[in-house]
Write a protein that holds these residues in place. Structure first.
Motif, PDB file in Angstrom:
ATOM      1  N   ASP A  86      29.037  47.255  52.410  1.00  0.00           N
ATOM      2  CA  ASP A  86      30.288  47.461  52.786  1.00  0.00           C
ATOM      3  C   ASP A  86      31.483  48.137  50.886  1.00  0.00           C
ATOM      4  OD1 ASP A  86      33.190  46.118  53.541  1.00  0.00           O
ATOM      5  OD2 ASP A  86      32.207  48.470  55.098  1.00  0.00           O
ATOM      6  N   GLY A  87      32.450  48.851  51.489  1.00  0.00           N
ATOM      7  CA  GLY A  87      32.918  49.310  50.103  1.00  0.00           C
ATOM      8  C   GLY A  87      33.731  48.710  50.038  1.00  0.00           C
ATOM      9  N   LEU A  88      34.619  47.404  50.259  1.00  0.00           N
ATOM     10  CA  LEU A  88      35.737  46.971  50.610  1.00  0.00           C
ATOM     11  C   LEU A  88      34.432  45.428  49.609  1.00  0.00           C
ATOM     12  CD1 LEU A  88      37.484  46.239  53.844  1.00  0.00           C
ATOM     13  CD2 LEU A  88      37.847  46.928  51.455  1.00  0.00           C
ATOM     14  N   ASP A  89      33.196  45.591  50.172  1.00  0.00           N
ATOM     15  CA  ASP A  89      32.550  44.031  49.227  1.00  0.00           C
ATOM     16  C   ASP A  89      32.018  44.497  47.769  1.00  0.00           C
ATOM     17  OD1 ASP A  89      31.808  42.625  51.929  1.00  0.00           O
ATOM     18  OD2 ASP A  89      30.791  43.511  52.215  1.00  0.00           O
ATOM     19  N   VAL A  90      31.647  46.061  47.655  1.00  0.00           N
ATOM     20  CA  VAL A  90      31.467  46.827  46.668  1.00  0.00           C
ATOM     21  C   VAL A  90      33.274  46.716  45.633  1.00  0.00           C
ATOM     22  CG1 VAL A  90      30.863  48.619  45.006  1.00  0.00           C
ATOM     23  CG2 VAL A  90      30.078  48.127  47.150  1.00  0.00           C
ATOM     24  N   LEU A  91      34.190  46.082  46.163  1.00  0.00           N
ATOM     25  CA  LEU A  91      34.809  46.734  45.627  1.00  0.00           C
ATOM     26  C   LEU A  91      35.642  45.153  45.219  1.00  0.00           C
ATOM     27  CD1 LEU A  91      37.957  47.714  44.440  1.00  0.00           C
ATOM     28  CD2 LEU A  91      38.627  46.546  47.224  1.00  0.00           C
ATOM     29  N   LYS A  92      35.281  43.933  46.225  1.00  0.00           N
ATOM     30  CA  LYS A  92      35.639  42.624  45.199  1.00  0.00           C
ATOM     31  C   LYS A  92      34.845  42.366  44.650  1.00  0.00           C
ATOM     32  CE  LYS A  92      37.089  41.603  49.833  1.00  0.00           C
ATOM     33  NZ  LYS A  92      37.120  41.118  51.710  1.00  0.00           N
ATOM     34  N   GLN A  93      33.488  42.478  44.360  1.00  0.00           N
ATOM     35  CA  GLN A  93      32.383  42.526  43.535  1.00  0.00           C
ATOM     36  C   GLN A  93      32.388  42.939  42.239  1.00  0.00           C
ATOM     37  OE1 GLN A  93      29.419  40.453  45.011  1.00  0.00           O
ATOM     38  NE2 GLN A  93      29.029  39.967  42.157  1.00  0.00           N
ATOM     39  N   LEU A  94      33.138  43.900  41.891  1.00  0.00           N
ATOM     40  CA  LEU A  94      33.627  44.648  40.606  1.00  0.00           C
ATOM     41  C   LEU A  94      34.882  44.177  40.717  1.00  0.00           C
ATOM     42  CD1 LEU A  94      33.576  47.967  41.959  1.00  0.00           C
ATOM     43  CD2 LEU A  94      31.897  47.628  40.647  1.00  0.00           C
ATOM     44  N   LYS A  95      35.686  43.415  41.134  1.00  0.00           N
ATOM     45  CA  LYS A  95      36.072  42.294  40.656  1.00  0.00           C
ATOM     46  C   LYS A  95      36.266  41.151  39.973  1.00  0.00           C
ATOM     47  CE  LYS A  95      40.055  44.477  40.251  1.00  0.00           C
ATOM     48  NZ  LYS A  95      40.415  45.664  39.613  1.00  0.00           N
ATOM     49  N   ILE A  96      34.937  40.697  40.963  1.00  0.00           N
ATOM     50  CA  ILE A  96      34.885  39.492  39.897  1.00  0.00           C
ATOM     51  C   ILE A  96      33.822  39.885  38.867  1.00  0.00           C
ATOM     52  CG2 ILE A  96      32.779  37.989  40.352  1.00  0.00           C
ATOM     53  CD1 ILE A  96      33.343  38.028  43.567  1.00  0.00           C
ATOM     54  N   GLU A  97      32.940  41.064  39.138  1.00  0.00           N
ATOM     55  CA  GLU A  97      32.123  40.616  38.103  1.00  0.00           C
ATOM     56  C   GLU A  97      32.903  41.983  36.494  1.00  0.00           C
ATOM     57  OE1 GLU A  97      28.132  42.354  38.791  1.00  0.00           O
ATOM     58  OE2 GLU A  97      28.240  41.723  40.168  1.00  0.00           O
ATOM     59  N   LYS A  98      34.226  43.396  36.820  1.00  0.00           N
ATOM     60  CA  LYS A  98      34.364  43.757  36.288  1.00  0.00           C
ATOM     61  C   LYS A  98      35.777  43.515  36.656  1.00  0.00           C
ATOM     62  CE  LYS A  98      30.825  45.530  34.081  1.00  0.00           C
ATOM     63  NZ  LYS A  98      30.039  45.003  32.750  1.00  0.00           N
ATOM     64  N   PRO A  99      36.141  43.101  36.524  1.00  0.00           N
ATOM     65  CA  PRO A  99      38.340  42.689  36.716  1.00  0.00           C
ATOM     66  C   PRO A  99      38.404  43.918  35.152  1.00  0.00           C
ATOM     67  CG  PRO A  99      37.195  40.419  35.656  1.00  0.00           C
ATOM     68  CD  PRO A  99      36.346  41.560  36.135  1.00  0.00           C
TER      69      PRO A  99
END
Lengths: 596, 136
Positions: free
Chosen positions: B61-74
């Motif tokens: 899911d796009g939102l999950d990808v976004l959340k993951q990105l903000k965790i890994e590469k804020p």
């Protein structure tokens, strides 16, 4: 019968039987009284017979005594001046009959001039009342029934005047009649009377002479109850019950002793101890009472047994079965309860009724189960159809978005690029491209509207709160009713099935407001309370009515309820006429395993 | 040179976007991904200046990808590219951590400006990426 209310059947039966014994008891007492009266009458009759017999016997004796003394008196006159020579005659006369205790001849001074008992020659009689009476009356006179004894025997003096030819008394001849001898017939009868019986002779001059049956002797009682004496004097004959001088209850039967030689009345009184006199009636009474008690006991025991066996046990069985039936045990039956009678028929009717009821309830339960199953199936079918429709909407929306949307986007990008990189600027082509871009933009907007109506992607991506906020904006924008959301910051994370259901319910509520409420403002609040998610939609329209809420053809409201049913949710429509409607949807927040 | 990675499941869309971006001399498309997992793999391997992300992609899911990105590469700004023009959608995306928001319809005209803004903001401030960006 009001007094029987509250008492048991057995007690009432006892009372009824006891009532039945009342007339029998009264009859027994009545018979006892009759018996007593009969016995008293018999005693009276016996007394009367005794009186008559005594009078007759006394008359006979007095008659013969008078004749004898009259002869003696004549002889005294004939033997003028020498009455003492008559002693031999008197001795002979005395020897002839035991009825005479003695004979004697008295001169006018009352001195004994001749006697059947030579040892009594010097005995003076001038003080005797009967002597004075003879001198006065010049006729036969009797003494009193008391006080006179000769040789220990009670005697009755009879005196006759010896009159000369001038009717002058020259002497008095007397005889002492042995009372024990002249009343022998009576005494024989008296001997048959019960022990303790007594015969009493009463004259008008307070004279009393009693004959003790047991002792066989006459005696002068110390005292005779004056009240009794007055009572007897007043009635002449009859019976009465009273205590004697020793306190023993006696029956007194009294009758006049009607002697022709007696100028004063004498009563003969037969006195018998009541206990012995009424022994027969008392024995019969005691026996009857004993029989009555035994009969009553047998009757009561019979009722106790019979009522228990034939009525109470069976009634208890019926009551038990009825209570079990009332408590819901439809298999309860009375069954066989003994002999075939009315109770048995009643029990049979009860069992038939219970069987019929059980059968009917079973049929109803079957129908209800079938209905419930059918309803559940319909609900499942409706839920399934909604789910299918929802899935179809998602699929169509995604298809439109992915295919048409992306294609139009690419076309838009490409046209933009072409427009920007055309080597030779042509106004016509430029305008054409701009027109095409406008058409594509409109198509994309339209496309987006259609996909949002089919399935708002915001619901899937950001959940219920975001979708409701979006819908609120859309509603205000598209419908023209001022719709706003009360900020609560509550953003529940719900399973997709619940979120979809609530969102569709919310859309249905807004649709209803648009169609029916005539509202200008709508306020939406999404919050949590008491473990529930609470969605409230308030409008300022005309207010939904009770009949509209319960209208079986209000399929929109029915759909709302049915959508909530699988999740245990509830909806309340609270309409106030002219003030608007508040719709409150409650849904337990803890998920019920629905992850659709 | 601003290095951009594009994540979109449609190759033609990616090509179109690349074409628009590459026209700017200061920006280059350094990577392309056709789904969320592909994007995360690339981002973990190489640092980009900006990520251009389509939320509606197959797989993750796009939102999950976004959340993951903000965790890994804020620190890497993520600009969301979507077909949905609704303000509520934009607000939620920004709330989820996106630095910018563009509809695909307006992408042709307005794509470059947000990138330069994002980079400028990132270079002048150590703070998280400003949420408030011009909406289409």
């Amino acid at each position: 019968m009001r007094q029987f209310v509250g008492t048991s059947l057995k007690t009432r039966l006892y009372l009824l039987v006891s009532l039945a014994f009342i007339p029998i008891t009264l009859l027994i007492f009545y018979v006892a009284e009759e018996q007593k009266a009969a016995e008293e009458e018999a005693i009276f009759q016996k007394t009367m017979a005794l009186a008559r017999a005594a009078a007759n016997e006394e008359d006979q004796k007095l008659e013969s005594t008078r004749n004898l003394l009259t002869v003696v008196a004549h002889i005294v006159v004939i033997a003028e001046g020498q009455p003492d020579k008559l002693s031999g005659l008197l001795v002979d006369l005395s020897m002839q009959s035991k009825a005479y205790e003695s004979f004697g001849i008295l001169n006018l001074d009352g001195r004994l001039v001749a006697s059947s008992d030579p040892s009594r020659t010097d005995h003076g009689y001038s003080h005797k009342a009967w002597f004075s009476n003879v001198l006065r009356d010049k006729k036969m006179v009797m003494g009193q029934y008391h006080g006179a004894h000769i040789n220990g025997e009670p005697v009755l003096y009879v005196a006759v005047p010896a009159l000369d030819h001038r009717r002058q008394i020259v002497a008095v001849a007397f005889a002492a009649l042995n009372l024990n001898w002249i009343n022998r017939t009576i005494f024989k009868q008296l001997a048959e009377l019960p022990e303790g019986s007594r015969l009493t002779l009463l004259d008008n001059n307070q004279g009393v002479l009693s004959y003790d049956v047991d002792a066989g002797q006459w005696s002068v009682p110390q005292n005779f109850n004056p009240a009794l004496r007055r009572e007897m004097a007043g009635r002449q004959s009859g019976t009465l019950s009273a205590s004697d001088e020793n306190g023993v209850q006696q029956i007194y039967a009294f009758a006049p002793l009607a002697s022709t030689f007696r100028d004063r009345r004498v009563s003969i009184v037969l006195e018998i101890p009541e206990e012995l006199a009424l022994a027969a009636s008392r024995r019969i009474f005691t026996r009857n009472v004993a029989l009555l008690v035994v009969s009553a006991l047998i009757a009561l025991l019979s009722i106790w047994w019979a009522s228990d066996v034939f009525i109470l046990r069976r009634v208890r069985a019926m009551v038990r079965a009825s209570r079990q039936l009332a408590a819901g045990d439809l298999s309860s039956r009375i069954g066989k309860i003994g002999v075939r009678d009315e109770l048995s028929h009643l029990a049979g009717a009860f069992d038939e009724m219970a069987a019929s009821l059980q059968e009917r309830i079973a049929r109803e339960a079957q129908v209800m189960a079938s209905l419930a199953q059918s309803r559940e199936q319909l609900r499942n079918l409706a839920a399934y159809q909604q789910d299918v429709r929802e899935q179809e909407r998602i699929r169509i929306a995604r298809e439109i978005h992915d295919q048409l949307g992306q294609s139009l986007t690419i076309m838009s990008m490409d046209l933009t690029w072409i427009k920007k990189h055309m080597p030779k600027r042509s106004l016509t082509i430029d305008e054409k491209i701009s027109g095409m871009l406008t058409v594509i933009d409109d198509a994309l907007v339209r496309l987006h509207t259609v996909t949002a109506e089919l399935r708002p992607v915001i619901l899937d991506d950001f959940g219920l709160a975001a979708a409701i906020e979006w819908q609120v904006e859309e509603y205000s924008h598209r419908i023209g009713i001022d719709c706003r959301m009360v900020p609560t910051g509550f953003e529940p994370e719900l399973p997709k099935g619940q979120a979809t259901a609530l969102f569709r319910i919310f859309q249905e509520i807004l649709t209803n407001i648009m169609r029916h409420a005539q509202a200008k403002n709508v306020e939406v609040k999404l919050a949590a309370g008491n473990g529930d998610l609470i969605l409230q939609v308030r409008d300022d329209g005309r207010g939904i009515t009770e009949s509209e809420v319960n209208d079986p053809e209000a399929f929109g409201l029915l759909g709302i309820r049915e959508r909530l049913y699988p999740f245990g949710g509830q909806v309340v429509f609270d309409g106030r006429p002219g003030l608007g409607t508040l719709v409150t949807v409650r849904l337990p927040i803890s998920p019920k395993g629905d992850n659709q | 040179m601003i290095q951009v990675v594009i994540a979109d499941d449609h190759p033609i869309v990616r090509a179109g976007l690349k074409q628009i971006i590459m026209e700017d001399a200061g920006i280059t498309v350094a990577g392309e991904a056709e789904n969320g997992n592909d994007l995360l793999t690339q981002v973990r391997r190489q640092d980009y200046d900006v990520i251009l992300l389509d939320l509606t992609m197959p797989g993750m899911d796009g939102l999950d990808v976004l959340k993951q990105l903000k965790i890994e590469k804020p620190h890497i700004p993520v600009v969301i590219l979507t077909i949905h023009p609704e303000s509520q959608y934009a607000l939620r995306v920004l709330k989820a951590g996106a630095s910018g928001y563009l509809t695909k319809v307006s992408a042709s005209d307005e794509l470059i400006r947000p990138f330069t803004r994002c980079i400028a903001a990132a270079s002048t401030s150590a703070r998280p990426w400003p949420k408030k960006l011009p909406l289409p």
